[in-house]
Write a protein that holds these residues in place. Sequence first.
Motif, PDB file in Angstrom:
ATOM      1  N   LEU A 298       0.494  -1.181  -0.079  1.00  0.00           N
ATOM      2  CA  LEU A 298      -0.025  -0.179   0.259  1.00  0.00           C
ATOM      3  C   LEU A 298       0.424   0.867   0.073  1.00  0.00           C
ATOM      4  CD1 LEU A 298      -2.626  -0.962   2.802  1.00  0.00           C
ATOM      5  CD2 LEU A 298      -3.324  -1.298   0.302  1.00  0.00           C
ATOM      6  N   PRO A 299       0.370   2.596  -0.540  1.00  0.00           N
ATOM      7  CA  PRO A 299       1.245   3.471  -0.717  1.00  0.00           C
ATOM      8  C   PRO A 299       1.210   4.033   0.962  1.00  0.00           C
ATOM      9  CG  PRO A 299      -0.863   3.404  -1.562  1.00  0.00           C
ATOM     10  CD  PRO A 299      -0.735   2.373  -1.054  1.00  0.00           C
TER      11      PRO A 299
ATOM     12  N   GLY B 160      -0.873  10.775   3.206  1.00  0.00           N
ATOM     13  CA  GLY B 160       0.335  11.453   3.118  1.00  0.00           C
ATOM     14  C   GLY B 160       0.809  11.805   1.423  1.00  0.00           C
ATOM     15  N   LYS B 161       1.215  10.340   1.205  1.00  0.00           N
ATOM     16  CA  LYS B 161       1.607  10.272  -0.085  1.00  0.00           C
ATOM     17  C   LYS B 161       1.626  11.479  -1.148  1.00  0.00           C
ATOM     18  CE  LYS B 161       3.814   7.834  -3.794  1.00  0.00           C
ATOM     19  NZ  LYS B 161       4.592   6.226  -3.527  1.00  0.00           N
ATOM     20  N   LYS B 162       2.577  12.712  -1.413  1.00  0.00           N
ATOM     21  CA  LYS B 162       1.813  12.945  -2.705  1.00  0.00           C
ATOM     22  C   LYS B 162       2.319  12.346  -3.916  1.00  0.00           C
ATOM     23  CE  LYS B 162       0.426  17.207  -1.068  1.00  0.00           C
ATOM     24  NZ  LYS B 162      -0.644  18.397  -1.342  1.00  0.00           N
ATOM     25  N   VAL B 163       1.515  12.115  -5.146  1.00  0.00           N
ATOM     26  CA  VAL B 163       1.143  11.390  -6.351  1.00  0.00           C
ATOM     27  C   VAL B 163       0.853  12.246  -7.299  1.00  0.00           C
ATOM     28  CG1 VAL B 163       0.837   8.820  -4.985  1.00  0.00           C
ATOM     29  CG2 VAL B 163      -0.832  10.237  -5.904  1.00  0.00           C
ATOM     30  N   LYS B 164       1.149  11.235  -8.369  1.00  0.00           N
ATOM     31  CA  LYS B 164       1.450  11.877  -9.717  1.00  0.00           C
ATOM     32  C   LYS B 164       0.033  11.017 -10.188  1.00  0.00           C
ATOM     33  CE  LYS B 164       5.034  15.465 -10.774  1.00  0.00           C
ATOM     34  NZ  LYS B 164       4.379  15.674  -9.485  1.00  0.00           N
ATOM     35  N   TYR B 165      -0.590  11.886 -11.543  1.00  0.00           N
ATOM     36  CA  TYR B 165      -0.872  10.775 -12.380  1.00  0.00           C
ATOM     37  C   TYR B 165      -0.186   9.591 -13.084  1.00  0.00           C
ATOM     38  CZ  TYR B 165      -3.320   9.600 -17.290  1.00  0.00           C
ATOM     39  OH  TYR B 165      -4.352   9.094 -17.763  1.00  0.00           O
TER      40      TYR B 165
ATOM     41  N   THR C 241       3.575   5.121 -10.398  1.00  0.00           N
ATOM     42  CA  THR C 241       3.389   3.644  -9.191  1.00  0.00           C
ATOM     43  C   THR C 241       2.800   4.402  -7.980  1.00  0.00           C
ATOM     44  OG1 THR C 241       4.983   2.627 -10.868  1.00  0.00           O
ATOM     45  CG2 THR C 241       4.240   1.468  -8.171  1.00  0.00           C
ATOM     46  N   ILE C 242       1.880   4.062  -6.673  1.00  0.00           N
ATOM     47  CA  ILE C 242       1.522   3.834  -5.575  1.00  0.00           C
ATOM     48  C   ILE C 242       1.538   2.808  -5.080  1.00  0.00           C
ATOM     49  CG2 ILE C 242       0.694   6.182  -6.418  1.00  0.00           C
ATOM     50  CD1 ILE C 242      -2.523   3.638  -5.674  1.00  0.00           C
ATOM     51  N   GLY C 243       1.850   1.719  -5.684  1.00  0.00           N
ATOM     52  CA  GLY C 243       2.248  -0.243  -4.757  1.00  0.00           C
ATOM     53  C   GLY C 243       1.911  -1.067  -5.039  1.00  0.00           C
ATOM     54  N   THR C 244       1.935  -2.104  -5.151  1.00  0.00           N
ATOM     55  CA  THR C 244       2.457  -3.717  -6.282  1.00  0.00           C
ATOM     56  C   THR C 244       0.905  -4.506  -5.447  1.00  0.00           C
ATOM     57  OG1 THR C 244       4.031  -4.185  -4.668  1.00  0.00           O
ATOM     58  CG2 THR C 244       4.928  -3.004  -6.761  1.00  0.00           C
ATOM     59  N   VAL C 245       0.519  -5.188  -6.158  1.00  0.00           N
ATOM     60  CA  VAL C 245       0.302  -6.811  -5.754  1.00  0.00           C
ATOM     61  C   VAL C 245       0.323  -7.339  -6.127  1.00  0.00           C
ATOM     62  CG1 VAL C 245      -2.452  -7.783  -6.670  1.00  0.00           C
ATOM     63  CG2 VAL C 245      -2.532  -4.845  -5.954  1.00  0.00           C
ATOM     64  N   GLU C 246       0.645  -8.534  -5.586  1.00  0.00           N
ATOM     65  CA  GLU C 246       1.889 -10.039  -5.974  1.00  0.00           C
ATOM     66  C   GLU C 246       0.858 -10.713  -5.496  1.00  0.00           C
ATOM     67  OE1 GLU C 246       5.174 -10.715  -2.713  1.00  0.00           O
ATOM     68  OE2 GLU C 246       5.573  -8.950  -3.273  1.00  0.00           O
ATOM     69  N   SER C 247       0.926 -11.739  -6.436  1.00  0.00           N
ATOM     70  CA  SER C 247       0.102 -13.086  -6.674  1.00  0.00           C
ATOM     71  C   SER C 247       0.807 -14.286  -6.586  1.00  0.00           C
ATOM     72  CB  SER C 247      -0.884 -13.345  -7.987  1.00  0.00           C
ATOM     73  OG  SER C 247      -0.188 -13.577  -8.963  1.00  0.00           O
TER      74      SER C 247
ATOM     75  N   ILE D 252      -4.897   9.936   1.274  1.00  0.00           N
ATOM     76  CA  ILE D 252      -5.474  10.498   2.193  1.00  0.00           C
ATOM     77  C   ILE D 252      -6.080   9.399   3.406  1.00  0.00           C
ATOM     78  CG2 ILE D 252      -5.896  12.679   1.671  1.00  0.00           C
ATOM     79  CD1 ILE D 252      -8.911  11.313   1.478  1.00  0.00           C
ATOM     80  N   GLU D 253      -6.045   7.825   2.315  1.00  0.00           N
ATOM     81  CA  GLU D 253      -6.513   6.442   3.257  1.00  0.00           C
ATOM     82  C   GLU D 253      -6.129   5.435   2.607  1.00  0.00           C
ATOM     83  OE1 GLU D 253     -10.519   4.902   4.699  1.00  0.00           O
ATOM     84  OE2 GLU D 253     -10.811   6.739   4.118  1.00  0.00           O
ATOM     85  N   VAL D 254      -5.504   3.986   2.860  1.00  0.00           N
ATOM     86  CA  VAL D 254      -5.285   2.884   2.125  1.00  0.00           C
ATOM     87  C   VAL D 254      -6.396   2.232   3.598  1.00  0.00           C
ATOM     88  CG1 VAL D 254      -2.944   3.523   1.857  1.00  0.00           C
ATOM     89  CG2 VAL D 254      -3.388   2.175   4.097  1.00  0.00           C
TER      90      VAL D 254
END
Length: 138
Positions: free
Chosen positions: A48-49, A52-57, A60-66, A82-84
């Motif tokens: 999860l990001p 408070g992290k600032k992100v751009k369009y 990458t904000i995180g990963t999903v692992e399978s 603002i929430e995860v």
Amino acid sequence: MKVNDYEIREDLYYTKEHEWAKIEGEVVRIGITDYAQKQLRDIVYVELPEVGKKVKYMETIGTVESVKAVSEVYSPVSGEVIEVNSELENSPELVNQDPYGQGWIAVIKPDNLNEDIKKLLTAEKYAELIKEELEKEH
């Protein structure tokens, strides 16, 4: 709306990388699509990001692992996380079970929602993208 066995919700916006965005007043809830979670199969971990992290369009904000692969998660809008969904830390399978509900990943307060929305796909455009991807597979 369904394309083959993939659910596409008409009240959401989509990215070409298979994230969804749901506008909830002043904020945008995001996650990965039904198509993405079915391609990944059994999800075992979600990075999860940070709040408070600032992100751009499309940053990458995180990963999903399978068990099969690791897939990056991109932000469909620019703004501040603002929430995860901390439920995913102990129950990453929620992304498989309910990708548009309990499997959401983050909530972002967008900087310029009107501009970012123009770059996203409607349900109809996303359905066309899925159809094209499925045709490539066969």
